[in-house]
Scaffold this motif. Structure first.
Motif, PDB file in Angstrom:
ATOM      1  N   ASN A   1     -65.628 -23.028 -12.582  1.00 17.72           N
ATOM      2  CA  ASN A   1     -66.699 -22.483 -13.423  1.00 17.72           C
ATOM      3  C   ASN A   1     -66.403 -22.631 -14.912  1.00 17.72           C
ATOM      4  N   HIS A   2     -65.147 -22.367 -15.315  1.00 18.21           N
ATOM      5  CA  HIS A   2     -64.824 -22.403 -16.742  1.00 18.21           C
ATOM      6  C   HIS A   2     -64.704 -23.833 -17.278  1.00 18.21           C
ATOM      7  N   TYR A   3     -64.870 -24.842 -16.422  1.00 18.92           N
ATOM      8  CA  TYR A   3     -64.922 -26.230 -16.871  1.00 18.92           C
ATOM      9  C   TYR A   3     -66.334 -26.623 -17.320  1.00 18.92           C
ATOM     10  N   THR A   4     -67.309 -25.753 -17.075  1.00 17.47           N
ATOM     11  CA  THR A   4     -68.702 -26.155 -17.220  1.00 17.47           C
ATOM     12  C   THR A   4     -69.445 -25.306 -18.247  1.00 17.47           C
ATOM     13  N   ASN A   5     -70.586 -25.851 -18.702  1.00 20.51           N
ATOM     14  CA  ASN A   5     -71.433 -25.102 -19.616  1.00 20.51           C
ATOM     15  C   ASN A   5     -72.304 -24.103 -18.841  1.00 20.51           C
ATOM     16  N   TYR A   6     -73.192 -23.418 -19.551  1.00 24.26           N
ATOM     17  CA  TYR A   6     -73.970 -22.363 -18.904  1.00 24.26           C
ATOM     18  C   TYR A   6     -74.958 -22.898 -17.873  1.00 24.26           C
ATOM     19  N   LYS A   7     -75.129 -24.231 -17.853  1.00 22.78           N
ATOM     20  CA  LYS A   7     -75.983 -24.840 -16.837  1.00 22.78           C
ATOM     21  C   LYS A   7     -75.166 -25.452 -15.688  1.00 22.78           C
ATOM     22  N   GLY A   8     -73.844 -25.194 -15.704  1.00 22.57           N
ATOM     23  CA  GLY A   8     -73.003 -25.667 -14.611  1.00 22.57           C
ATOM     24  C   GLY A   8     -72.591 -27.115 -14.704  1.00 22.57           C
ATOM     25  N   ARG A   9     -72.703 -27.737 -15.892  1.00 19.58           N
ATOM     26  CA  ARG A   9     -72.378 -29.146 -16.071  1.00 19.58           C
ATOM     27  C   ARG A   9     -71.043 -29.273 -16.797  1.00 19.58           C
ATOM     28  N   LEU A  10     -70.177 -30.148 -16.320  1.00 17.39           N
ATOM     29  CA  LEU A  10     -68.840 -30.316 -16.875  1.00 17.39           C
ATOM     30  C   LEU A  10     -68.897 -30.614 -18.369  1.00 17.39           C
ATOM     31  N   PHE A  11     -68.093 -29.880 -19.157  1.00 15.75           N
ATOM     32  CA  PHE A  11     -67.955 -30.180 -20.582  1.00 15.75           C
ATOM     33  C   PHE A  11     -67.256 -31.527 -20.758  1.00 15.75           C
ATOM     34  N   VAL A  12     -67.696 -32.339 -21.716  1.00 13.35           N
ATOM     35  CA  VAL A  12     -67.034 -33.618 -21.959  1.00 13.35           C
ATOM     36  C   VAL A  12     -65.635 -33.387 -22.517  1.00 13.35           C
ATOM     37  N   LYS A  13     -65.430 -32.309 -23.258  1.00 14.84           N
ATOM     38  CA  LYS A  13     -64.084 -31.989 -23.750  1.00 14.84           C
ATOM     39  C   LYS A  13     -63.142 -31.746 -22.579  1.00 14.84           C
ATOM     40  N   THR A  14     -63.616 -30.992 -21.571  1.00 17.36           N
ATOM     41  CA  THR A  14     -62.790 -30.718 -20.391  1.00 17.36           C
ATOM     42  C   THR A  14     -62.540 -31.996 -19.600  1.00 17.36           C
ATOM     43  N   LEU A  15     -63.532 -32.880 -19.542  1.00 13.16           N
ATOM     44  CA  LEU A  15     -63.331 -34.177 -18.897  1.00 13.16           C
ATOM     45  C   LEU A  15     -62.157 -34.915 -19.531  1.00 13.16           C
ATOM     46  N   CYS A  16     -62.080 -34.910 -20.862  1.00 15.79           N
ATOM     47  CA  CYS A  16     -60.974 -35.577 -21.551  1.00 15.79           C
ATOM     48  C   CYS A  16     -59.633 -34.929 -21.197  1.00 15.79           C
ATOM     49  N   ASP A  17     -59.610 -33.597 -21.093  1.00 19.00           N
ATOM     50  CA  ASP A  17     -58.378 -32.916 -20.678  1.00 19.00           C
ATOM     51  C   ASP A  17     -57.977 -33.325 -19.262  1.00 19.00           C
ATOM     52  N   LEU A  18     -58.946 -33.465 -18.369  1.00 22.62           N
ATOM     53  CA  LEU A  18     -58.651 -33.882 -16.996  1.00 22.62           C
ATOM     54  C   LEU A  18     -58.113 -35.308 -16.970  1.00 22.62           C
ATOM     55  N   PHE A  19     -58.676 -36.195 -17.790  1.00 21.74           N
ATOM     56  CA  PHE A  19     -58.141 -37.554 -17.902  1.00 21.74           C
ATOM     57  C   PHE A  19     -56.660 -37.504 -18.266  1.00 21.74           C
ATOM     58  N   ASN A  20     -56.328 -36.679 -19.261  1.00 16.87           N
ATOM     59  CA  ASN A  20     -54.936 -36.590 -19.709  1.00 16.87           C
ATOM     60  C   ASN A  20     -54.025 -36.059 -18.607  1.00 16.87           C
ATOM     61  N   ASP A  21     -54.495 -35.045 -17.882  1.00 15.18           N
ATOM     62  CA  ASP A  21     -53.673 -34.460 -16.822  1.00 15.18           C
ATOM     63  C   ASP A  21     -53.346 -35.489 -15.738  1.00 15.18           C
ATOM     64  N   VAL A  22     -54.358 -36.233 -15.324  1.00 20.31           N
ATOM     65  CA  VAL A  22     -54.161 -37.207 -14.244  1.00 20.31           C
ATOM     66  C   VAL A  22     -53.302 -38.373 -14.724  1.00 20.31           C
ATOM     67  N   ALA A  23     -53.539 -38.843 -15.948  1.00 20.15           N
ATOM     68  CA  ALA A  23     -52.737 -39.952 -16.476  1.00 20.15           C
ATOM     69  C   ALA A  23     -51.274 -39.549 -16.638  1.00 20.15           C
ATOM     70  N   GLU A  24     -51.038 -38.290 -17.005  1.00 19.77           N
ATOM     71  CA  GLU A  24     -49.666 -37.831 -17.203  1.00 19.77           C
ATOM     72  C   GLU A  24     -48.854 -37.943 -15.914  1.00 19.77           C
ATOM     73  N   VAL A  25     -49.483 -37.638 -14.796  1.00 17.51           N
ATOM     74  CA  VAL A  25     -48.774 -37.750 -13.516  1.00 17.51           C
ATOM     75  C   VAL A  25     -48.320 -39.185 -13.291  1.00 17.51           C
ATOM     76  N   GLN A  26     -49.209 -40.151 -13.537  1.00 14.30           N
ATOM     77  CA  GLN A  26     -48.825 -41.543 -13.305  1.00 14.30           C
ATOM     78  C   GLN A  26     -47.783 -42.031 -14.311  1.00 14.30           C
ATOM     79  N   THR A  27     -47.908 -41.647 -15.583  1.00 17.43           N
ATOM     80  CA  THR A  27     -46.910 -42.099 -16.555  1.00 17.43           C
ATOM     81  C   THR A  27     -45.526 -41.526 -16.235  1.00 17.43           C
ATOM     82  N   GLU A  28     -45.487 -40.316 -15.681  1.00 19.44           N
ATOM     83  CA  GLU A  28     -44.199 -39.764 -15.247  1.00 19.44           C
ATOM     84  C   GLU A  28     -43.623 -40.583 -14.104  1.00 19.44           C
ATOM     85  N   GLN A  29     -44.455 -40.978 -13.163  1.00 24.00           N
ATOM     86  CA  GLN A  29     -44.001 -41.801 -12.044  1.00 24.00           C
ATOM     87  C   GLN A  29     -43.473 -43.155 -12.527  1.00 24.00           C
ATOM     88  N   LEU A  30     -44.084 -43.679 -13.575  1.00 21.57           N
ATOM     89  CA  LEU A  30     -43.711 -45.000 -14.099  1.00 21.57           C
ATOM     90  C   LEU A  30     -42.621 -44.935 -15.156  1.00 21.57           C
TER      91      LEU A  30
END
Length: 252
Positions: free
Chosen positions: A14-43
């Motif tokens: 819920n806290h990833y989204t605006n009052y209409k339930g749609r993902l914030f683009v800022k949060t999308l960027c944070d999710l990109f970073n989180d997922v990429a960090e896992v792979q860069t650690e593996q590499l």
């Protein structure tokens, strides 16, 4: 190590989204970073490893094309992989897909390998070049909408923001996701209520340090149901441009 697409399942809380339930683009960027960090650690090319050698990653360009934004409580997959080398830039791509394979959005990014002491880019490490070019996974097709050399705008409005503690990243400056928040939040509330973001490209040029005050300006150009917006984030005195961007919106 053989490089493959890294894929993670993500729930849109819920806290990833605006009052209409749609993902914030800022949060999308944070999710990109989180997922990429896992792979860069593996590499073995994650930020902590680079920092120990006096280096770091710094984002230069991010381009996101949005077909649909996921909704509150939906579970989706984010994929990422190192997708090539372009001059001094290491490329990294992202996709968000549903369980059935439907693509919700895609993104491309360019990263510089930075000397921490001099704050200047260096040539990409040989192992980064190898892992970015030897796997055979295609680089995503995403034609640019922002030409840095031809960019010009006459601001029609904007907002002031301040770089507070929660805006700061591992490099000690403002996160790229905070730039995205300031770019989109500079727009009028009534506009954001009636339009959805379908494309955004940002070029980052100068760091924003803690406690800095900035002004995020915009200029809108309307073409039927589509609105193209130019953005510029500058310091308060207007003599330093921290980033430029272009976004495309459609009326809901």
């Amino acid at each position: 190590m053989q490089v493959t697409k890294h894929r993670e399942k993500v729930k849109i809380f819920n806290h990833y989204t605006n009052y209409k339930g749609r993902l914030f683009v800022k949060t999308l960027c944070d999710l990109f970073n989180d997922v990429a960090e896992v792979q860069t650690e593996q590499l073995g090319v994650d930020v902590a490893t680079l920092n120990a050698a006096g280096a770091t990653w710094m984002l230069h360009r991010l381009h996101i094309r949005l077909h649909k934004m996921p909704q509150q409580n939906e579970e989706v997959y984010i994929e990422t992989w190192p997708s090539g080398i372009d001059r001094l830039f290491a490329l990294r791509d992202y996709r968000m897909v549903r369980e059935n394979g439907e693509e919700l959005l895609r993104a491309t990014s360019e990263w510089m390998y930075i000397d921490l002491n001099r704050r200047r880019p260096m040539r990409q490490m040989e192992r980064v070049v190898e892992m970015s070019t030897s796997h055979g996974i295609p680089h995503l097709e995403l034609p640019s909408i922002l030409n840095e050399k031809e960019f010009a705008m006459t601001p029609a409005g904007g907002r002031h923001f301040e770089a507070t503690f929660d805006n700061i990243d591992f490099n000690g400056h403002v996160t790229q996701a905070s730039y995205m928040r300031w770019i989109t939040n500079s727009l009028p509330f009534e506009f954001l209520k009636t339009h959805v973001l379908v494309d955004v490209e940002v070029i980052y040029s100068h760091e924003i340090m803690p406690d800095s005050r900035i002004y995020s300006a915009y200029e809108m150009k309307m073409e039927g149901e589509t609105v193209t917006v130019g953005h510029r984030v500058q310091n308060e005195s207007g003599d330093t441009t921290h980033c430029i961007a272009k976004s495309v919106w459609e009326k809901k």
